[in-house]
Write a protein that holds these residues in place. Structure first.
Motif, PDB file in Angstrom:
ATOM      1  N   SER A  34       0.840  -1.197   0.000  1.00  0.00           N
ATOM      2  CA  SER A  34       0.000   0.000   0.000  1.00  0.00           C
ATOM      3  C   SER A  34       0.874   1.245   0.000  1.00  0.00           C
ATOM      4  O   SER A  34       2.031   1.204   0.409  1.00  0.00           O
ATOM      5  CB  SER A  34      -0.890   0.009   1.242  1.00  0.00           C
ATOM      6  OG  SER A  34      -1.734  -1.111   1.261  1.00  0.00           O
ATOM      7  N   THR A 124      -3.734   6.884  -3.919  1.00  0.00           N
ATOM      8  CA  THR A 124      -3.329   6.039  -2.799  1.00  0.00           C
ATOM      9  C   THR A 124      -3.795   4.620  -3.067  1.00  0.00           C
ATOM     10  O   THR A 124      -4.965   4.391  -3.360  1.00  0.00           O
ATOM     11  CB  THR A 124      -3.942   6.551  -1.479  1.00  0.00           C
ATOM     12  OG1 THR A 124      -3.489   7.892  -1.260  1.00  0.00           O
ATOM     13  CG2 THR A 124      -3.522   5.679  -0.310  1.00  0.00           C
ATOM     14  N   ASN A 126      -4.388   0.755  -1.757  1.00  0.00           N
ATOM     15  CA  ASN A 126      -4.642   0.003  -0.540  1.00  0.00           C
ATOM     16  C   ASN A 126      -4.664  -1.474  -0.897  1.00  0.00           C
ATOM     17  O   ASN A 126      -5.579  -1.939  -1.564  1.00  0.00           O
ATOM     18  CB  ASN A 126      -5.974   0.424   0.079  1.00  0.00           C
ATOM     19  CG  ASN A 126      -6.249  -0.287   1.378  1.00  0.00           C
ATOM     20  OD1 ASN A 126      -5.501  -1.155   1.809  1.00  0.00           O
ATOM     21  ND2 ASN A 126      -7.348   0.073   2.017  1.00  0.00           N
ATOM     22  N   THR A 127      -3.670  -2.217  -0.449  1.00  0.00           N
ATOM     23  CA  THR A 127      -3.566  -3.629  -0.779  1.00  0.00           C
ATOM     24  C   THR A 127      -4.075  -4.543   0.330  1.00  0.00           C
ATOM     25  O   THR A 127      -3.891  -5.748   0.254  1.00  0.00           O
ATOM     26  CB  THR A 127      -2.103  -4.000  -1.086  1.00  0.00           C
ATOM     27  OG1 THR A 127      -1.308  -3.737   0.069  1.00  0.00           O
ATOM     28  CG2 THR A 127      -1.580  -3.220  -2.279  1.00  0.00           C
ATOM     29  N   SER A 128      -4.721  -3.984   1.345  1.00  0.00           N
ATOM     30  CA  SER A 128      -5.148  -4.815   2.469  1.00  0.00           C
ATOM     31  C   SER A 128      -6.240  -5.816   2.070  1.00  0.00           C
ATOM     32  O   SER A 128      -6.313  -6.893   2.635  1.00  0.00           O
ATOM     33  CB  SER A 128      -5.622  -3.950   3.632  1.00  0.00           C
ATOM     34  OG  SER A 128      -6.734  -3.172   3.243  1.00  0.00           O
TER      35      SER A 128
END
Length: 187
Positions: A34, A124, A126-128
């Motif tokens: 991320s 931005t 976000n790889t969560s």
């Protein structure tokens, strides 16, 4: 009355279909970490090589984590055998953080052409939940047309038939192919 000599030739069966032109081989490039998408190094239509740098995520956080783990590792190394377990744990954490730092630089996994970029510089990531797709790279040397054929014309076609397709941009050019099917044809 006009007459002409008889000759042998090919007969074409005209079947109209609509479809989408797709590359046979492509990859969606995503991010494993991320952060702020700092730089996109390629443009749509640009030919790229395997392992070429495509984009960079701001590495500030990952660099700080690597530096902190290196400092902790040096501190624990100075305290000798008493802290051997902590030393191994910190070394493992350092390896993981160094890997995350490397993932902030995104490289191509194949040679091809950038056919779309879905992320924007400054976005931005976000790889969560899942890896966000940044762009698609395709090998345009082999293409397929995913066509829908009228039910009335299906009986005129068979897998292996030679077919051609013009492009609206140049109706004089014919792109030759072989017919395949994703659904079995009725007999």
């Amino acid at each position: 009355m006009t007459t002409t000599a008889v000759s042998r030739g090919d007969i074409d069966v005209l079947v109209s279909a609509t479809g989408v032109l797709e590359p046979s081989n492509f990859v969606d490039v995503g991010a494993q970490v991320s952060g702020l998408l700092d730089v996109i190094h390629v443009r749509v239509g640009e030919h790229i090589s395997k392992d070429q740098l495509l984009a960079e995520i701001d590495p500030t956080i990952y660099l700080a984590r690597v530096d902190a783990n290196r400092a902790q590792l040096k501190n624990q190394q100075a305290q000798l055998a008493m802290l051997q377990v902590q030393l191994e744990q910190t070394a493992s954490t350092l390896r993981a953080e160094e890997a995350n730092l490397d993932y902030a630089r995104i490289y191509s996994t194949m040679e091809g052409t950038v056919v779309s970029i879905t992320a924007r510089q400054g976005q931005t990531l976000n790889t969560s939940q899942q890896a966000p797709v940044l762009m698609r790279i395709a090998d345009l040397s082999s293409m397929k047309v995913r066509a829908q054929v009228s039910e009335a014309d299906v009986g005129k076609l068979a897998p292996g038939d030679r077919v051609y397709s013009p492009l609206w941009a140049n109706l004089e050019s014919r792109f030759m192919a072989s017919l395949t099917t994703s659904n079995p044809l009725p007999k």
